[in-house]
Design a protein around this motif. Structure first.
Motif, PDB file in Angstrom:
ATOM      1  N   ALA A 121      -5.084  -3.043  -2.518  1.00  0.00           N
ATOM      2  CA  ALA A 121      -4.065  -2.157  -1.955  1.00  0.00           C
ATOM      3  C   ALA A 121      -3.988  -0.850  -2.731  1.00  0.00           C
ATOM      4  O   ALA A 121      -3.852   0.230  -2.151  1.00  0.00           O
ATOM      5  CB  ALA A 121      -2.708  -2.858  -1.954  1.00  0.00           C
ATOM      6  N   TYR A 178      -6.891   1.334  -1.672  1.00  0.00           N
ATOM      7  CA  TYR A 178      -6.592   2.008  -0.400  1.00  0.00           C
ATOM      8  C   TYR A 178      -5.656   3.197  -0.624  1.00  0.00           C
ATOM      9  O   TYR A 178      -5.781   4.234   0.036  1.00  0.00           O
ATOM     10  CB  TYR A 178      -5.933   1.027   0.569  1.00  0.00           C
ATOM     11  N   LEU A 237       0.813  -1.226   0.000  1.00  0.00           N
ATOM     12  CA  LEU A 237       0.000   0.000   0.000  1.00  0.00           C
ATOM     13  C   LEU A 237       0.846   1.276   0.000  1.00  0.00           C
ATOM     14  O   LEU A 237       0.649   2.152  -0.850  1.00  0.00           O
ATOM     15  CB  LEU A 237      -0.956  -0.026   1.196  1.00  0.00           C
TER      16      LEU A 237
END
Length: 311
Positions: A165, A168, A106
């Protein structure tokens, strides 16, 4: 100036690492009795309900400015609805430890996005960290991480987890640019947006949720109340008392705990290449966040070393 982290802060970081690292194992258990849309929707709905109740008890109100909602809605989609579904869907075909390791990528997605769309230029050190980390992500997506006779959907499952990811990361950039909103209020609103987006899809594709009995139902409730609602409150307290820089230490824990829980409690077989990918991603994360780690190691009042204190 943020105070030096206390014992409570360090324990909170450890608790958050365990909670978020164990989330992927709990999702796997919930999927034994429920579909991925049901798991994702129940998680957002229960989390939203808990935080809206907390808002009411604290006397806080929903934002009124249109600009705040213009950010809150896409943040809700990219931080809850999209990644929660992608992770639940992907974990039908890949080990929970893989999903946890995907989340370590991330910050590596955030860095180039922040360079392009925010106020954080990419330095050479950060660029090197991104390259190292993405080498680990490429190793994850490549062949050799699946057991013999693995599900042919394992490839798309891996891609779904890594795309979560990325989702996010997009939400992180939007949150940085969002007008000031109380953290608990923003958490409640974004979870509410996620639930509103997922509920119609769940009803059309999987129908009304039905009790599956046993641990699958308990896992569903746990997902909504602990890693989604309770963790938000712990996170807010840590940031307010120890700072957002200290909070980044969670990034290093989540993949490690996901591997521990997946291997020991779910009996997931993890090949050596999996751990090589883990090492590359953590090395890339450490390289890209070197200035953050150095700041945490520096004692209060100690000046930065040299003209390149920021990387």
């Amino acid at each position: 100036m943020t105070a030096r982290p206390t014992l409570e802060n360090w324990l909170s970081i450890l608790v958050l690492g365990v909670i978020w690292g164990g989330t992927f194992m709990v999702v796997t258990v919930a999927l034994r009795g429920h579909g991925p849309l049901t798991v994702a929707c129940a998680r957002t709905a229960l989390g939203a309900l808990a935080l809206f109740l907390l808002m009411r008890l604290a006397g806080r109100r929903l934002p009124r400015e249109r600009r705040a909602w213009a950010f809150a809605v896409p943040i809700g989609l990219f931080s809850t609805a999209v990644p929660f579904f992608l992770l639940a869907w992907g974990q039908q075909y890949v080990p929970s430890a893989f999903a946890g390791l995907s989340m370590a990528a991330l910050p590596l997605f955030v860095l180039p996005l922040a360079h392009l769309f925010s106020d954080e230029p990419m330095s050479r050190r950060r660029a090197a960290g991104v390259v190292i980390g993405f080498a680990g992500a490429a190793l994850l997506l490549g062949p050799g991480l699946d057991a013999a006779g693995a599900d042919p959907m394992a490839g798309p499952g891996k891609l779904a987890c890594l795309t979560a990811a990325l989702s996010y990361a997009v939400a992180s950039i939007l949150t940085r640019r969002c007008p000031p909103i109380d953290a608990i209020t923003l958490g409640a609103v974004t979870l509410g947006v996620g639930a509103a987006a997922l509920a119609p899809l769940m009803l059309v594709v999987e129908g009304l949720p039905r009790p599956a009995g046993g641990i699958a139902d308990a896992a569903l409730i746990f997902l909504g109340l602990v890693p989604t609602a309770l963790a938000v409150l712990i996170r807010v307290r840590v940031i307010r008392t120890a700072g957002s820089v200290f909070m980044t230490l969670v990034n290093y824990q989540v993949p490690l705990w996901s591997v521990v829980f997946g291997a020991t409690l779910l009996g997931e077989a993890l090949p050596l290449r999996f751990f090589a990918a883990l090492a590359l991603i953590l090395a890339g994360l450490a390289t890209s966040q070197w200035s953050v780690l150095r700041t945490l190691a520096r004692r209060p009042g100690q000046p930065p070393r040299g003209p390149r204190a920021r990387s």
